[in-house]
Scaffold this motif. Sequence first.
Motif, PDB file in Angstrom:
ATOM      1  N   LYS A 243       0.850  -1.252   0.068  1.00  0.00           N
ATOM      2  CA  LYS A 243      -0.024  -0.282   0.009  1.00  0.00           C
ATOM      3  C   LYS A 243       0.727   1.084   0.081  1.00  0.00           C
ATOM      4  N   LEU A 244       1.982   1.252   0.781  1.00  0.00           N
ATOM      5  CA  LEU A 244       3.052   2.197   0.895  1.00  0.00           C
ATOM      6  C   LEU A 244       3.556   2.660  -0.790  1.00  0.00           C
ATOM      7  N   ARG A 245       4.044   1.356  -1.281  1.00  0.00           N
ATOM      8  CA  ARG A 245       4.447   1.714  -2.568  1.00  0.00           C
ATOM      9  C   ARG A 245       3.276   2.168  -3.666  1.00  0.00           C
ATOM     10  N   ASP A 246       2.115   1.931  -3.399  1.00  0.00           N
ATOM     11  CA  ASP A 246       1.201   2.470  -4.242  1.00  0.00           C
ATOM     12  C   ASP A 246       0.992   3.838  -4.034  1.00  0.00           C
ATOM     13  N   ALA A 247       1.208   4.347  -2.842  1.00  0.00           N
ATOM     14  CA  ALA A 247       1.250   5.728  -2.594  1.00  0.00           C
ATOM     15  C   ALA A 247       2.528   6.480  -3.068  1.00  0.00           C
TER      16      ALA A 247
ATOM     17  N   SER B 279       6.091  12.244  -4.879  1.00  0.00           N
ATOM     18  CA  SER B 279       7.625  12.484  -5.063  1.00  0.00           C
ATOM     19  C   SER B 279       8.488  11.467  -4.798  1.00  0.00           C
ATOM     20  N   GLY B 280       7.935  10.445  -4.004  1.00  0.00           N
ATOM     21  CA  GLY B 280       8.735   8.998  -3.904  1.00  0.00           C
ATOM     22  C   GLY B 280       8.741   8.041  -5.060  1.00  0.00           C
ATOM     23  N   LYS B 281       7.907   8.447  -6.094  1.00  0.00           N
ATOM     24  CA  LYS B 281       7.968   7.804  -7.538  1.00  0.00           C
ATOM     25  C   LYS B 281       9.335   7.477  -7.983  1.00  0.00           C
ATOM     26  N   SER B 282       9.681   6.415  -8.579  1.00  0.00           N
ATOM     27  CA  SER B 282      10.981   6.193  -9.295  1.00  0.00           C
ATOM     28  C   SER B 282      10.863   4.864 -10.093  1.00  0.00           C
ATOM     29  N   GLN B 283      11.739   4.795 -11.069  1.00  0.00           N
ATOM     30  CA  GLN B 283      11.628   3.421 -11.970  1.00  0.00           C
ATOM     31  C   GLN B 283      12.139   2.308 -11.178  1.00  0.00           C
ATOM     32  N   ALA B 284      13.066   2.797 -10.376  1.00  0.00           N
ATOM     33  CA  ALA B 284      13.599   1.545  -9.380  1.00  0.00           C
ATOM     34  C   ALA B 284      12.379   1.029  -8.463  1.00  0.00           C
ATOM     35  N   LEU B 285      11.599   2.003  -8.043  1.00  0.00           N
ATOM     36  CA  LEU B 285      10.618   1.401  -6.994  1.00  0.00           C
ATOM     37  C   LEU B 285       9.581   0.523  -8.046  1.00  0.00           C
ATOM     38  N   GLU B 286       9.237   1.038  -9.198  1.00  0.00           N
ATOM     39  CA  GLU B 286       8.341   0.482 -10.135  1.00  0.00           C
ATOM     40  C   GLU B 286       8.992  -0.975 -10.468  1.00  0.00           C
ATOM     41  N   ASP B 287      10.258  -1.128 -10.977  1.00  0.00           N
ATOM     42  CA  ASP B 287      10.802  -2.307 -11.325  1.00  0.00           C
ATOM     43  C   ASP B 287      11.559  -3.002 -10.165  1.00  0.00           C
ATOM     44  N   TRP B 288      10.916  -2.914  -8.832  1.00  0.00           N
ATOM     45  CA  TRP B 288      11.701  -3.470  -7.880  1.00  0.00           C
ATOM     46  C   TRP B 288      12.095  -4.973  -7.886  1.00  0.00           C
ATOM     47  N   ASP B 289      10.959  -5.571  -8.370  1.00  0.00           N
ATOM     48  CA  ASP B 289      10.748  -7.281  -8.582  1.00  0.00           C
ATOM     49  C   ASP B 289      12.120  -7.441  -9.485  1.00  0.00           C
ATOM     50  N   GLN B 290      12.660  -6.740 -10.589  1.00  0.00           N
ATOM     51  CA  GLN B 290      13.674  -7.064 -11.451  1.00  0.00           C
ATOM     52  C   GLN B 290      15.101  -6.484 -11.114  1.00  0.00           C
ATOM     53  N   THR B 291      15.227  -5.893  -9.992  1.00  0.00           N
ATOM     54  CA  THR B 291      16.245  -5.424  -9.534  1.00  0.00           C
ATOM     55  C   THR B 291      17.087  -6.622  -8.601  1.00  0.00           C
ATOM     56  N   SER B 292      18.300  -7.028  -9.365  1.00  0.00           N
ATOM     57  CA  SER B 292      19.123  -7.947  -8.386  1.00  0.00           C
ATOM     58  C   SER B 292      20.692  -7.465  -8.055  1.00  0.00           C
TER      59      SER B 292
ATOM     60  N   ALA C 154      18.315 -10.978  -2.403  1.00  0.00           N
ATOM     61  CA  ALA C 154      17.756 -12.114  -2.563  1.00  0.00           C
ATOM     62  C   ALA C 154      17.552 -12.775  -1.440  1.00  0.00           C
ATOM     63  N   LYS C 155      17.809 -12.422  -0.100  1.00  0.00           N
ATOM     64  CA  LYS C 155      17.357 -13.093   1.024  1.00  0.00           C
ATOM     65  C   LYS C 155      16.522 -12.484   2.008  1.00  0.00           C
ATOM     66  N   ASN C 156      16.453 -11.183   1.951  1.00  0.00           N
ATOM     67  CA  ASN C 156      15.908 -10.488   2.954  1.00  0.00           C
ATOM     68  C   ASN C 156      15.657  -8.882   2.572  1.00  0.00           C
ATOM     69  N   ALA C 157      14.964  -8.878   1.355  1.00  0.00           N
ATOM     70  CA  ALA C 157      14.525  -7.537   0.737  1.00  0.00           C
ATOM     71  C   ALA C 157      13.530  -7.184   1.224  1.00  0.00           C
ATOM     72  N   PRO C 158      12.962  -5.767   1.390  1.00  0.00           N
ATOM     73  CA  PRO C 158      11.643  -5.153   1.940  1.00  0.00           C
ATOM     74  C   PRO C 158      10.810  -5.818   0.729  1.00  0.00           C
ATOM     75  N   LYS C 159       9.496  -6.283   1.053  1.00  0.00           N
ATOM     76  CA  LYS C 159       8.601  -6.748   0.423  1.00  0.00           C
ATOM     77  C   LYS C 159       7.660  -5.506  -0.425  1.00  0.00           C
ATOM     78  N   TRP C 160       8.312  -4.771  -1.210  1.00  0.00           N
ATOM     79  CA  TRP C 160       7.756  -3.711  -1.793  1.00  0.00           C
ATOM     80  C   TRP C 160       6.262  -3.855  -2.771  1.00  0.00           C
ATOM     81  N   THR C 161       6.452  -5.308  -3.147  1.00  0.00           N
ATOM     82  CA  THR C 161       5.572  -5.819  -3.824  1.00  0.00           C
ATOM     83  C   THR C 161       4.785  -6.877  -3.491  1.00  0.00           C
ATOM     84  N   GLY C 162       4.997  -7.358  -2.363  1.00  0.00           N
ATOM     85  CA  GLY C 162       4.443  -8.433  -1.854  1.00  0.00           C
ATOM     86  C   GLY C 162       4.894  -9.793  -2.057  1.00  0.00           C
ATOM     87  N   GLN C 163       6.168  -9.791  -3.001  1.00  0.00           N
ATOM     88  CA  GLN C 163       6.582 -11.048  -3.588  1.00  0.00           C
ATOM     89  C   GLN C 163       7.895 -11.352  -2.888  1.00  0.00           C
TER      90      GLN C 163
END
Length: 276
Positions: free
Chosen positions: A205-209, A214-227, A267-276
């Motif tokens: 929900k926080l990510r959606d907000a 102004s906290g929007k970023s491509q990194a946040l949008e593509d968080w699942d792809q960032t390795s 890989a092991k303990n990332a914040p669950k910005w997308t719930g995955q």
Amino acid sequence: MSTTRETVGIIGIGRMGMAMAKHVLKHGYELSVCDINPDSVKQAVGLGAKALAHPKDLAQSCSFIMLGVGYDEEVAEVVLGEQGLIHSLNPGSIVAVSSTVAPDFVRDLDQKLRAKGSDLLDAPICRGRWFADEGKLLALFGGRPEIIERGRRIYSTFCSDIAPLGDVGHGQVGKAMNNLMLWITSIGLIEAGRIAESTGIDLVKLRDALMISSGKSQALEDWDQTSFTWALKDMQIVMKMADKANLSLPISGAVKELVKEARQIKAKNAPKWTGQ
């Protein structure tokens, strides 16, 4: 060669290179490929490409050769090594460097190629593998105008956007700055996520907000792809540029150190910005 249809070569048929190959073939270009992975070569041949054993073999048969290998060392081996392109390039051919390398390195390589009668197109690409599949990558070009125009015809087969930034080396400057901002933001998302999680808030929900603020970023949008796989090498290029310019960049220096552990954290303990 500029008045005839290019014969295209790709060296490095990995995840991105394979997507590029598919689009090049789809647009009717004759394509030759070279890669140290025989499975990748076999897959490309199945799509309609011709396999050649060594980079110098591509140089003999291709007028436009794209490099999709890793960093400076790999590019140097492919171009200047014993089986390298430089030994058999045809006059008027172009070597397009889509690898991520230091600006000084690509400028030096340009001089070596021009001494052989060929040209270099500085052409790193941005955006991720999903954009590659859709033919919507971004290419950052550096080079002489006539070389950029030849490159535009090939790169437009898999790029929806092409940004000429200046001379050879400026494409790599653009890529380095893009990567710097990506990793600054990505490290920030790890820290912001940890703070937020400590409060019990729903991160999705926080990510959606944030994505409508102004906290929007491509990194946040593509968080699942960032390795963070290539983050350290990216930041080493940035800091090499800073050292040459005698610039003190404390934030960039800190990010260079922080990305060393970020891959494991992601890989092991990332914040669950997308719930995955």
